[in-house]
Enzyme design. Structure first.
Site, short mmCIF file in Angstrom:
data_model
loop_
_atom_site.label_atom_id
_atom_site.label_comp_id
_atom_site.label_asym_id
_atom_site.label_seq_id
_atom_site.Cartn_x
_atom_site.Cartn_y
_atom_site.Cartn_z
N GLY A 61 -2.69 6.22 -1.25
CA GLY A 61 -3.55 5.30 -2.01
C GLY A 61 -4.72 5.97 -2.72
N ILE A 62 -5.88 5.34 -2.62
CA ILE A 62 -7.07 5.80 -3.34
C ILE A 62 -7.53 7.17 -2.82
CG2 ILE A 62 -9.49 5.24 -3.87
CD1 ILE A 62 -8.69 2.23 -3.47
N GLY A 63 -7.43 7.37 -1.50
CA GLY A 63 -7.85 8.65 -0.91
C GLY A 63 -7.02 9.81 -1.44
N GLY A 102 -7.92 9.37 5.39
CA GLY A 102 -6.99 8.54 4.61
C GLY A 102 -6.72 9.15 3.25
N TYR A 120 -11.93 -8.90 6.86
CA TYR A 120 -11.95 -7.55 6.25
C TYR A 120 -13.23 -7.38 5.42
CZ TYR A 120 -10.91 -4.16 2.52
OH TYR A 120 -10.99 -3.13 1.60
N1 NAP Z 1 -6.79 -0.97 -2.48
C1 NAP Z 1 -7.82 -1.72 -2.88
O1 NAP Z 1 -7.69 -2.64 -3.71
C2 NAP Z 1 -9.20 -1.41 -2.36
C3 NAP Z 1 -10.28 -2.05 -2.98
C4 NAP Z 1 -11.56 -1.76 -2.52
C5 NAP Z 1 -11.74 -0.88 -1.48
N2 NAP Z 1 -10.67 -0.29 -0.89
C6 NAP Z 1 -10.93 0.65 0.22
O2 NAP Z 1 -10.50 1.95 -0.16
C7 NAP Z 1 -10.05 2.67 0.98
C8 NAP Z 1 -8.64 3.18 0.77
O3 NAP Z 1 -7.79 2.05 0.61
P1 NAP Z 1 -6.30 2.16 0.08
O4 NAP Z 1 -5.98 0.85 -0.52
O5 NAP Z 1 -6.11 3.39 -0.71
O6 NAP Z 1 -5.50 2.28 1.46
P2 NAP Z 1 -4.01 2.80 1.77
O7 NAP Z 1 -3.22 2.97 0.55
O8 NAP Z 1 -3.49 1.88 2.81
O9 NAP Z 1 -4.25 4.25 2.37
C9 NAP Z 1 -4.84 4.38 3.57
C10 NAP Z 1 -4.94 5.86 3.96
O10 NAP Z 1 -5.62 5.86 5.20
C11 NAP Z 1 -4.75 6.36 6.22
N3 NAP Z 1 -5.02 5.53 7.41
C12 NAP Z 1 -4.82 4.21 7.55
N4 NAP Z 1 -5.20 3.81 8.77
C13 NAP Z 1 -5.65 4.93 9.41
C14 NAP Z 1 -6.16 5.16 10.71
N5 NAP Z 1 -6.26 4.21 11.62
N6 NAP Z 1 -6.54 6.43 11.03
C15 NAP Z 1 -6.41 7.43 10.13
N7 NAP Z 1 -5.93 7.25 8.89
C16 NAP Z 1 -5.56 6.02 8.54
C17 NAP Z 1 -3.34 6.23 5.65
O11 NAP Z 1 -2.43 7.17 6.17
P3 NAP Z 1 -1.52 6.82 7.47
O12 NAP Z 1 -0.94 5.47 7.24
O13 NAP Z 1 -0.52 7.93 7.58
O14 NAP Z 1 -2.48 6.84 8.61
C18 NAP Z 1 -3.61 6.53 4.18
O15 NAP Z 1 -3.78 7.93 4.00
C19 NAP Z 1 -10.17 1.71 2.16
O16 NAP Z 1 -11.39 1.93 2.84
C20 NAP Z 1 -10.18 0.34 1.50
O17 NAP Z 1 -10.82 -0.62 2.29
C21 NAP Z 1 -9.40 -0.53 -1.31
#
Ligand code: NAP
Length: 295
Positions: free
Chosen positions: A17-19, A13, A166
């Site tokens: 986003g964060i990644g 990921g 979640y």
């Molecule tokens: N955002 C928050 O407020 C927050 C807070 C605490 C923790 N987190 C955690 O931080 C992490 C990143 O979150 P984020 O908010 O940055 O998410 P995000 O913006 O939705 O980004 C998700 C990334 O993961 C990829 N992805 C999603 N589903 C996938 C799958 N089934 N297989 C492979 N790649 C996948 C997406 O690319 P594609 O769509 O192209 O696959 C994208 O690169 C997560 O574990 C989340 O639970 C987030």
């Protein structure tokens, strides 16, 4: 661990986003970085931006979906084909849904992506992790503060509750990580849990009213405000903990710990350390398919 320039870091990921922000910060240290995601077009755009912003052309994209066992294994194969060793594996890809959904393997989707995927990908990549000196696995958690795990509700058997489902899956991931840390201790691979904190990303942008259970629905306007699009600003801030986890010498030899948004060590909920709870989680993995390294 290898010096920063010889370090290879895989971020699932890492294309959004964060990644993505984590990949930028880690690529700036000169490390070789592999980002993964499902969507090739989005991934290629992310890859180009990382190279342009950091001047590091040792960044690559590996496309794969971690929501199914077949997808995890295919991603692991693609990674080991390209990388001789992996110094840091960041299990960052996550899932937050608004309605009950099941993976191709019939596993509840939050459990499949947030718990099973980091477990199985780590085992599949174990030879590549062991080929590095003192490799690290960083599992990215979410939700709020560490919360209790109900081993009878690992796949929302007691009812799907959106955001709470979640959060519960992330608590189960924390327990899984403690069990994994113990199992990999004698392999020279450390496992820790990091909490990035809130960020406006595509995940939080997709949060719908139906994902909020009961009276939490009243908080929907607040959530919308908290998670309004900010051009990656909050994701950049949230990425600091992952960048620290992948690069700091403070984590040398440290395993089975949890670090908050400020990278300060905190305790998880007692259920995360409970061997019986951990065993129940591992039973779900065994039911889905036994984990093994990819050759
Ligand atoms: N955002 C928050 O407020 C927050 C807070 C605490 C923790 N987190 C955690 O931080 C992490 C990143 O979150 P984020 O908010 O940055 O998410 P995000 O913006 O939705 O980004 C998700 C990334 O993961 C990829 N992805 C999603 N589903 C996938 C799958 N089934 N297989 C492979 N790649 C996948 C997406 O690319 P594609 O769509 O192209 O696959 C994208 O690169 C997560 O574990 C989340 O639970 C987030």
């Amino acid at each position: 661990m290898n010096s920063k320039k010889d370090r290879t870091v895989v971020i699932t990921g890492g294309t959004g986003g964060i990644g993505f922000q984590s990949a930028i910060g880690i690529a700036r240290t000169g490390a070789h970085v592999a980002i993964t995601g499902r969507n090739r077009k989005r991934g290629e755009a992310a890859l180009q931006r990382i190279i342009d912003e950091t001047g590091n052309d040792g960044v690559e994209l590996v496309v794969g979906d971690v929501s199914s066992i077949e997808g995890i294994d295919a991603l692991a194969h693609a990674l080991v084909e390209r990388l001789e060793h992996i110094d840091v594996l960041v299990n960052n890809a996550g899932y937050m849904g608004s309605a009950p959904e099941y993976s191709d393997d019939g596993v509840e989707m939050h459990f499949a992506v947030n718990v099973l995927a980091p477990w199985r990908l780590t085992w599949a990549l174990l030879p590549a992790l062991k080929a590095a000196e003192h490799a690290r696995v960083l599992n990215i958690t979410g939700g709020d503060k560490p919360a209790a795990i109900d081993p009878d509700n690992l796949q929302a058997e007691k009812g799907f509750r959106g955001l709470m489902t979640y959060t519960h899956s992330k608590s189960a991931m924390e327990a899984m990580s403690m069990a994994l840390a113990e199992k990999l201790d004698h392999e020279g691979v450390t496992v820790n849990v990091l909490f990035p904190g809130r960020a406006s990303t595509s995940m939080t942008g997709s949060l719908s009213l139906s994902a909020l259970p009961g009276v939490m629905k009243l908080m929907y306007p607040l959530f919308r405000l908290l998670f309004k699009e900010d051009g990656g600003k909050s994701a950049k801030k949230a990425a600091r903990s992952t960048i620290w986890g992948a690069t700091s010498a403070e984590l040398d030899g440290v395993t089975g710990r949890y670090f908050d948004t400020e990278s300060k060590e905190q305790k998880l909920h007692p259920t995360a350390y409970d061997p019986e709870v951990q065993a129940r989680i591992l039973t779900v993995f065994d039911g889905a398919a036994p984990s093994r390294p990819v050759q």
